[in-house]
Design a protein around this motif. Structure first.
Motif, mmCIF file in Angstrom:
data_model
loop_
_atom_site.group_PDB
_atom_site.id
_atom_site.type_symbol
_atom_site.label_atom_id
_atom_site.label_comp_id
_atom_site.label_asym_id
_atom_site.label_seq_id
_atom_site.Cartn_x
_atom_site.Cartn_y
_atom_site.Cartn_z
ATOM 1 N N UNK A 54 25.065 20.813 32.385
ATOM 2 C CA UNK A 54 26.311 19.999 32.989
ATOM 3 C C UNK A 54 25.950 18.844 32.893
ATOM 4 N N UNK A 55 27.026 17.999 32.233
ATOM 5 C CA UNK A 55 27.049 16.628 32.161
ATOM 6 C C UNK A 55 27.249 16.002 33.753
ATOM 7 N N UNK A 56 26.387 15.277 34.232
ATOM 8 C CA UNK A 56 26.613 14.752 35.634
ATOM 9 C C UNK A 56 26.763 13.235 35.288
ATOM 10 N N UNK A 57 27.957 12.634 35.741
ATOM 11 C CA UNK A 57 28.320 11.248 35.424
ATOM 12 C C UNK A 57 28.270 10.404 36.759
ATOM 13 N N UNK A 58 27.917 9.111 36.680
ATOM 14 C CA UNK A 58 28.235 8.220 37.683
ATOM 15 C C UNK A 58 29.247 7.215 37.335
ATOM 16 N N UNK A 59 30.336 7.013 38.366
ATOM 17 C CA UNK A 59 31.104 6.085 38.248
ATOM 18 C C UNK A 59 31.049 4.836 39.214
ATOM 19 N N UNK A 60 30.942 3.581 38.811
ATOM 20 C CA UNK A 60 30.952 2.499 39.562
ATOM 21 C C UNK A 60 31.939 2.482 40.611
ATOM 22 N N UNK A 61 31.728 2.482 41.914
ATOM 23 C CA UNK A 61 32.719 2.511 42.922
ATOM 24 C C UNK A 61 33.996 1.680 42.891
ATOM 25 N N UNK A 100 16.785 3.533 35.889
ATOM 26 C CA UNK A 100 17.269 2.045 35.388
ATOM 27 C C UNK A 100 18.651 1.886 36.012
ATOM 28 N N UNK A 101 18.993 2.441 37.232
ATOM 29 C CA UNK A 101 20.325 1.933 37.938
ATOM 30 C C UNK A 101 20.339 0.785 38.406
ATOM 31 N N UNK A 102 21.822 0.149 38.516
ATOM 32 C CA UNK A 102 21.776 -1.188 39.152
ATOM 33 C C UNK A 102 22.116 -0.833 40.663
ATOM 34 N N UNK A 103 21.973 -1.842 41.593
ATOM 35 C CA UNK A 103 22.332 -1.684 43.031
ATOM 36 C C UNK A 103 23.833 -1.610 43.322
ATOM 37 N N UNK A 104 24.295 -0.735 42.929
ATOM 38 C CA UNK A 104 25.905 -0.044 43.107
ATOM 39 C C UNK A 104 26.146 1.059 43.811
ATOM 40 N N UNK A 105 27.200 1.291 44.416
ATOM 41 C CA UNK A 105 27.645 2.647 44.720
ATOM 42 C C UNK A 105 28.368 3.463 43.865
ATOM 43 N N UNK A 106 28.097 4.551 43.590
ATOM 44 C CA UNK A 106 28.698 5.606 42.755
ATOM 45 C C UNK A 106 29.301 6.774 43.065
ATOM 46 N N UNK A 107 30.306 7.180 42.589
ATOM 47 C CA UNK A 107 30.745 8.371 42.467
ATOM 48 C C UNK A 107 30.117 9.244 41.773
ATOM 49 N N UNK A 108 29.820 10.304 42.096
ATOM 50 C CA UNK A 108 28.929 11.382 41.361
ATOM 51 C C UNK A 108 29.862 12.613 40.837
ATOM 52 N N UNK A 109 30.020 12.959 39.736
ATOM 53 C CA UNK A 109 30.983 13.986 39.180
ATOM 54 C C UNK A 109 29.915 14.721 38.226
ATOM 55 N N UNK A 110 30.429 16.045 37.961
ATOM 56 C CA UNK A 110 29.631 16.975 37.116
ATOM 57 C C UNK A 110 30.646 17.677 36.452
ATOM 58 N N UNK A 111 30.419 18.085 35.223
ATOM 59 C CA UNK A 111 31.348 18.538 34.355
ATOM 60 C C UNK A 111 30.959 19.373 33.301
ATOM 61 N N UNK A 112 31.363 20.469 32.913
ATOM 62 C CA UNK A 112 30.910 21.525 31.830
ATOM 63 C C UNK A 112 31.786 21.015 30.396
#
Length: 171
Positions: free
Chosen positions: A76-83, A112-124
């Motif tokens: 599954x692809x797990x994605x991070x989106x900057x808030x 290697x992530x920056x100091x941000x808050x993220x939405x975590x979303x997974x997708x098939x």
């Protein structure tokens, strides 16, 4: 999706889009790199570089389980989106800021992530476009934003949306 070419001992990676300034990029080679002398695999080898003057170094790990039986979900692809203000519309409208794939144990890691808050979303992602746009694609998401650190871990429960339109018509 970059253009990747192999020539002897050299790998060339060309990005189709412009890279963002002051951003750390990490490429995960999975099992594609091995020792030329002994043939040992460099499993999950990451290569990081920055378009700025420093590398971001925060990490985030998680696990994706099937909501029905709690078994791990692989590939599954797990994605991070900057808030942002419209954070929950992002998986349908915008490509992710960071992406990784779950392994056979349902585990995923971001480095290697920056100091941000993220939405975590997974997708098939069944149509390979990185957007949630098919009703039969398995999805999972956190209902809160997460900030990366060495001690943060998350669990997502993947499900397939049920088409309630037909159920209403049959009732």
């Amino acid at each position: 999706k970059p253009d990747i070419k192999l020539s002897g001992k050299t790998v060339s990676i060309k990005f189709k889009e412009a890279l963002k300034p002051q951003t750390t990029y990490t490429i995960h080679f999975g099992e594609a790199v091995k020792d030329l002398h002994e043939g040992n695999l460099f499993k999950d080898y990451p290569y990081s570089f920055s378009t700025g003057d420093h590398l971001d170094t925060l990490n985030l790990t998680g696990k994706v389980l099937n909501a029905d039986d709690k078994k791990p979900v692989a590939d599954l692809f797990v994605s991070l989106y900057t808030a942002s203000d419209s954070v929950f519309a992002l998986p349908c409208q915008q490509a992710p800021d960071h992406i990784a794939k779950t392994d056979k144990e349902g585990t995923v890691s971001f480095h290697g992530l920056p100091d941000h808050r993220f939405l975590v979303f997974a997708l098939q992602d069944m149509n390979s476009n990185l957007y949630y746009d098919l009703p039969n694609e398995k999805v999972a998401f956190l209902d809160t934003l997460v900030a990366p650190s060495d001690s943060v871990s998350f669990t997502l429960y993947a499900f397939t949306e049920i088409d309630t339109t037909q159920m209403l018509l049959e009732s």
